[in-house]
Design an enzyme around this catalytic site. Structure first.
Site, PDB file in Angstrom:
ATOM      1  N   ASN A  37      -4.239  -2.764   5.476  1.00  0.00           N
ATOM      2  CA  ASN A  37      -3.671  -4.067   5.831  1.00  0.00           C
ATOM      3  C   ASN A  37      -2.200  -3.864   6.178  1.00  0.00           C
ATOM      4  O   ASN A  37      -1.361  -3.685   5.290  1.00  0.00           O
ATOM      5  CB  ASN A  37      -3.823  -5.035   4.647  1.00  0.00           C
ATOM      6  CG  ASN A  37      -3.188  -6.382   4.923  1.00  0.00           C
ATOM      7  OD1 ASN A  37      -2.859  -6.709   6.065  1.00  0.00           O
ATOM      8  ND2 ASN A  37      -3.010  -7.177   3.879  1.00  0.00           N
ATOM      9  N   LYS A  39      -0.146  -5.958   7.345  1.00  0.00           N
ATOM     10  CA  LYS A  39       0.666  -7.168   7.125  1.00  0.00           C
ATOM     11  C   LYS A  39       1.555  -7.404   8.354  1.00  0.00           C
ATOM     12  O   LYS A  39       1.091  -7.269   9.477  1.00  0.00           O
ATOM     13  CB  LYS A  39       1.446  -7.045   5.822  1.00  0.00           C
ATOM     14  CG  LYS A  39       0.524  -6.743   4.630  1.00  0.00           C
ATOM     15  CD  LYS A  39       1.208  -6.827   3.310  1.00  0.00           C
ATOM     16  CE  LYS A  39       0.222  -6.528   2.188  1.00  0.00           C
ATOM     17  NZ  LYS A  39       0.806  -6.706   0.848  1.00  0.00           N
ATOM     18  N   HIS A 121      -6.171 -13.663   1.080  1.00  0.00           N
ATOM     19  CA  HIS A 121      -5.157 -12.776   0.507  1.00  0.00           C
ATOM     20  C   HIS A 121      -4.129 -13.605  -0.264  1.00  0.00           C
ATOM     21  O   HIS A 121      -3.795 -14.724   0.126  1.00  0.00           O
ATOM     22  CB  HIS A 121      -4.472 -11.971   1.614  1.00  0.00           C
ATOM     23  CG  HIS A 121      -3.665 -10.825   1.103  1.00  0.00           C
ATOM     24  ND1 HIS A 121      -2.408 -10.983   0.559  1.00  0.00           N
ATOM     25  CD2 HIS A 121      -3.939  -9.485   1.044  1.00  0.00           C
ATOM     26  CE1 HIS A 121      -1.938  -9.807   0.194  1.00  0.00           C
ATOM     27  NE2 HIS A 121      -2.841  -8.886   0.472  1.00  0.00           N
ATOM     28  N   GLU A 123      -1.039 -13.493  -0.463  1.00  0.00           N
ATOM     29  CA  GLU A 123       0.134 -13.902   0.309  1.00  0.00           C
ATOM     30  C   GLU A 123      -0.176 -15.108   1.187  1.00  0.00           C
ATOM     31  O   GLU A 123       0.698 -15.942   1.440  1.00  0.00           O
ATOM     32  CB  GLU A 123       0.641 -12.717   1.136  1.00  0.00           C
ATOM     33  CG  GLU A 123       1.279 -11.646   0.258  1.00  0.00           C
ATOM     34  CD  GLU A 123       1.303 -10.265   0.879  1.00  0.00           C
ATOM     35  OE1 GLU A 123       1.764  -9.338   0.188  1.00  0.00           O
ATOM     36  OE2 GLU A 123       0.842 -10.107   2.042  1.00  0.00           O
ATOM     37  N   GLU A 190      -7.399  -7.762  -5.904  1.00  0.00           N
ATOM     38  CA  GLU A 190      -5.992  -7.429  -5.771  1.00  0.00           C
ATOM     39  C   GLU A 190      -5.195  -8.222  -6.797  1.00  0.00           C
ATOM     40  O   GLU A 190      -4.812  -9.369  -6.547  1.00  0.00           O
ATOM     41  CB  GLU A 190      -5.481  -7.743  -4.362  1.00  0.00           C
ATOM     42  CG  GLU A 190      -6.051  -6.867  -3.278  1.00  0.00           C
ATOM     43  CD  GLU A 190      -5.158  -6.861  -2.052  1.00  0.00           C
ATOM     44  OE1 GLU A 190      -4.734  -5.791  -1.640  1.00  0.00           O
ATOM     45  OE2 GLU A 190      -4.881  -7.945  -1.519  1.00  0.00           O
ATOM     46  N   GLY A 196       2.530  -4.743  -3.831  1.00  0.00           N
ATOM     47  CA  GLY A 196       3.867  -4.438  -3.340  1.00  0.00           C
ATOM     48  C   GLY A 196       4.909  -4.209  -4.416  1.00  0.00           C
ATOM     49  O   GLY A 196       6.104  -4.122  -4.121  1.00  0.00           O
ATOM     50  N   SER A 235      -0.958  -1.829  -4.692  1.00  0.00           N
ATOM     51  CA  SER A 235      -0.214  -0.566  -4.797  1.00  0.00           C
ATOM     52  C   SER A 235      -1.138   0.648  -4.873  1.00  0.00           C
ATOM     53  O   SER A 235      -0.866   1.618  -5.587  1.00  0.00           O
ATOM     54  CB  SER A 235       0.738  -0.600  -6.008  1.00  0.00           C
ATOM     55  OG  SER A 235       1.715  -1.610  -5.847  1.00  0.00           O
TER      56      SER A 235
END
Length: 279
Positions: A37, A39, A121, A123, A190, A196, A235
């Site tokens: 991904n 992003k 996701h 985010e 996740e 991150g 991560s």
């Protein structure tokens, strides 16, 4: 009502632990995925360099999910390379078409060569206000049109510390898969606190959570849940990939930062291509 939910979750946890210990699941029934991904990263030149340098591996299903503007260039670059790489999108709209400024339909994604799409996701949930109901609409639209949804679920640090992980994951799974009967989905666990941050769940902890997720999937979809690939994200990198690879319910990884460079991404691919599951 609160008590009945607690009992339900405890029963699922019990089933998940029992499954992990028994080792009765057939690993060869599930595909192993390494999904990148990107992003909001990379330009055309960087994408060209990436696909030129990436070796990939036919023993693992490799998927790259670049930003929207790179989807068609990535499609051409993959085709030109002849490498076993599939293309996915980071988002999709739930409608067939219409006056939805800035959005992308499933037919548009299919038109530029996409086979997969990331949905839900954290985010997107955090910055775009997506909830389980919207995730469900997108999942249904993807399945209807032939895209494979990569459904993301995960708990925040606060939820983890307050021992709400199972409750959160159960709610997200039932929400995303409401009125869905197809098993043609991928689940990506996740943990939000690991995305991150450089932190990651230990392999044993992730395995226990994945086993729990599969128990929930069995409640929703029945025996066909055995064949659903569940990926770890948060991560994931070259250093920890080998630990995740051997776990019986971890069927690959959804990779963020480590997928931006071909060398580091190839390192993860090779680990899963060579790895053997624990029995």
């Amino acid at each position: 009502m609160e008590q009945s939910i607690e009992i339900y979750i405890k029963n699922l946890v019990r089933d998940a632990i029992s499954h992990t210990l028994s080792g009765l699941e057939l690993q060869h029934d599930r595909k192993t995925y390494v999904i990148g991904n990107w992003k909001m990263n990379n330009m055309v030149a960087e994408a060209a360099e990436f696909f030129h340098d990436l070796k990939s591996n036919k023993n693992v299903s490799v998927v790259i999910c670049p930003p929207t503007q790179l989807l068609y260039p990535a499609h051409l670059l993959i085709k030109q390379s002849g490498k076993p790489i599939a293309l996915g999108s980071q988002n999709v709209h739930w409608a067939d078409q219409g006056a939805y400024t800035g959005e992308t339909s499933t037919s548009m994604l299919l038109d530029v060569g996409c086979e997969y799409v990331i949905i839900g996701h954290s985010e997107r949930r955090q910055y775009a206000g997506e909830d389980d109901q919207l995730v469900n609409k997108k999942v249904k639209q993807a399945l209807k049109t032939g895209l494979t949804p990569i459904i993301c679920i995960g708990e925040t640090l606060e939820e983890k510390n307050s021992r709400q992980t199972e409750r959160v994951l159960t709610t997200q799974l039932f929400g995303a898969l409401k009125d869905v009967s197809s098993s043609e989905v991928i689940i990506a666990y996740e943990p939000v606190w690991a995305i991150g941050t450089g932190q990651s769940a230990t392999a044993d902890s992730a395995q226990q959570t994945h086993a729990y997720i599969r128990s929930v999937l069995k409640q929703i979809l029945g025996p066909q849940a055995v064949g659903i690939s569940i990926l770890y994200g948060g991560s994931a990198n070259e250093s920890n990939a080998a630990d995740y690879c051997v776990m019986p319910d971890i069927d690959g990884v959804l990779v963020g930062g480590a997928s931006l460079k071909a060398q580091s991404f190839d390192g993860i691919i090779n680990v899963f291509a060579k790895g053997e599951k624990s029995k």
